[in-house]
Design a protein around this motif. Sequence first.
Motif, PDB file in Angstrom:
ATOM      1  N   GLU A   1      -1.176   8.860   3.424  1.00  0.00           N
ATOM      2  CA  GLU A   1      -1.753   7.499   3.391  1.00  0.00           C
ATOM      3  C   GLU A   1      -2.864   7.369   4.433  1.00  0.00           C
ATOM      4  O   GLU A   1      -3.737   6.516   4.323  1.00  0.00           O
TER       5      GLU A   1
ATOM      6  N   SER B   1       0.837  -1.209   0.000  1.00  0.00           N
ATOM      7  CA  SER B   1       0.000   0.000   0.000  1.00  0.00           C
ATOM      8  C   SER B   1       0.868   1.254   0.000  1.00  0.00           C
ATOM      9  O   SER B   1       0.660   2.167  -0.796  1.00  0.00           O
TER      10      SER B   1
ATOM     11  N   LYS C   1      -5.556  -3.795   5.514  1.00  0.00           N
ATOM     12  CA  LYS C   1      -5.569  -3.067   6.799  1.00  0.00           C
ATOM     13  C   LYS C   1      -6.624  -1.978   6.881  1.00  0.00           C
ATOM     14  O   LYS C   1      -7.039  -1.578   7.961  1.00  0.00           O
TER      15      LYS C   1
HETATM   16 MG    MG Z   1      -0.083  -1.286   4.047  1.00  0.00          MG
END
Ligand code: MG
Length: 461
Positions: A183, A151, A238
């Motif tokens: 993020e 990610s 996640k």
């Molecule tokens: Mg991640």
Amino acid sequence: MTSVLSDPVPVRVLPENDRTGEIRDAFAALHEKEPDFYIRVPGRVNLIGEHIDYCGYPVCPMALEQDILLAVSTEDDKVLHLHNLDADFQDYICDLKRFELSVGEGAPQWYEYFLCGLKGVFEILPKDVELKGMKIVVSGTIPQSAGLSSSSALVSAAALATSHAHNLTLSKEKIATLCAECERYIGTQGGGMDQAIAFLATEGCAKLIEFSPLRSRDIALPPGAVFVIAHSLTHLNKAATADFNCRVIECRLAAQVMAKKRGLQWTSVKKLGELQRELNADLADMIALVMEILHEEPYSKEEVARELGTTEAELDATSLTQNTRHVRKFKLRQRALHVFQEALRVQKFHETCLSCKGEESLETLGKLMSESHESLRDLYECSHPQLDRLVELSREYTLGTRLTGAGWGGCAVSLLLPDNVDEYIVFLKEKFYKTLSVGDKWGAVLFSTAPQAGACVYLGK
Ligand code: MG
Ligand code: ADP
Ligand code: NG1
């Protein structure tokens, strides 16, 4: 060596290999021209220091060979066009003049990770810079939702592409910090380890990453240390569940309850590391304090509010995230104990690497990694039965094995002596993977790895 602030991300000539050939050909087939530039951002494996970055403590990751590679052209039309070489991910097109990012519930769309990085850079672009459109082809080799930071590689690649397209040059620390912040638009309250190693990694060494302010130091691993990554073939996105943020806020509440008991202004303490600084204590003192102040029984939300002298509604506003407001039970003692003990293990890991004494040092490092796993399994409860099985099976051939990344599935990392690597791999194929379908994906499931360099921009010849 502590890295010097202001080093920008390097710009290099595109290496010629199958992968760069494939992405250039795909870009040319789609857009009938060559890309203007390319971006590479690696995944990472964290060797030790799990779930402590967001508490403000140093961690010890290294960058992987597996990465996100982008082929990019800048355009005057202010349109973003994303195409992924993996057919599971659909194209995404948007008009950047009307660009908005609002991530809904459940697992985010793949392109929303890209938009996080784009948004982060747009927010700091000087007002007089004209927005550019971008055509982008994405190629990724990092196993996804498996603790190897796919990610953050995607978010960071998006930010680097956007900044390069707008002639904005940032230091590695600055862009890593920006990516850690943006993020969080995806919904997870990470601590910044993944984006930091993505930009600050250097080939041949792991890094000790420290926060606030972000800085890094080379860690030379003892000669003969081999790291093998084994995927448990279980996954967790996640951002799809509250598990990750739940741990972040349990640590925050533990810090706040302890702060209140010690007569500090609890609302200004957000991290266990901040509490330690305020108390001017060492990690051993903090462990003793946890045992003295926090009880083993889970705290109810009502009890936490009472301890802090506040209401549940106020607690929602000051300490919880949108997706953790429904949580009623908090294991404050167990989570805080893990954090302080893990922070100590990182210190010992670093010291052992510094005073390297051959095989004896490797044994110490392996022991610390195994202790880390036990703590993540028992105190932090973020392992998975398949990960625990992998760890158990690995005992015979490795010096130590632990889950890496956030957990709840994903990968384990082991430390081995070079002579044991081949036998270990054969053993795991027989004992762990035989009944699971790996097909021809061994390169993404079971592989040894050495520290790689961080992100870079490539220019075609
Ligand atoms: Mg991640
Ligand atoms: P990780 O542990 O790999 O960081 P996360 O759950 O944080 O796992 O993020 C995984 C998500 O990132 C994927 O579900 C996908 O949406 C996105 N992602 C990662 N790599 C790629 C890729 N190569 N192409 C498209 N999306 C990707
Ligand atoms: P992964 O598992 O790679 O998504 C997450 C966090 C890290 C860190 C680790 C646990 C993000 C982007 N990453 O990593 O900051 O907290 O878990 O050590 O939130």
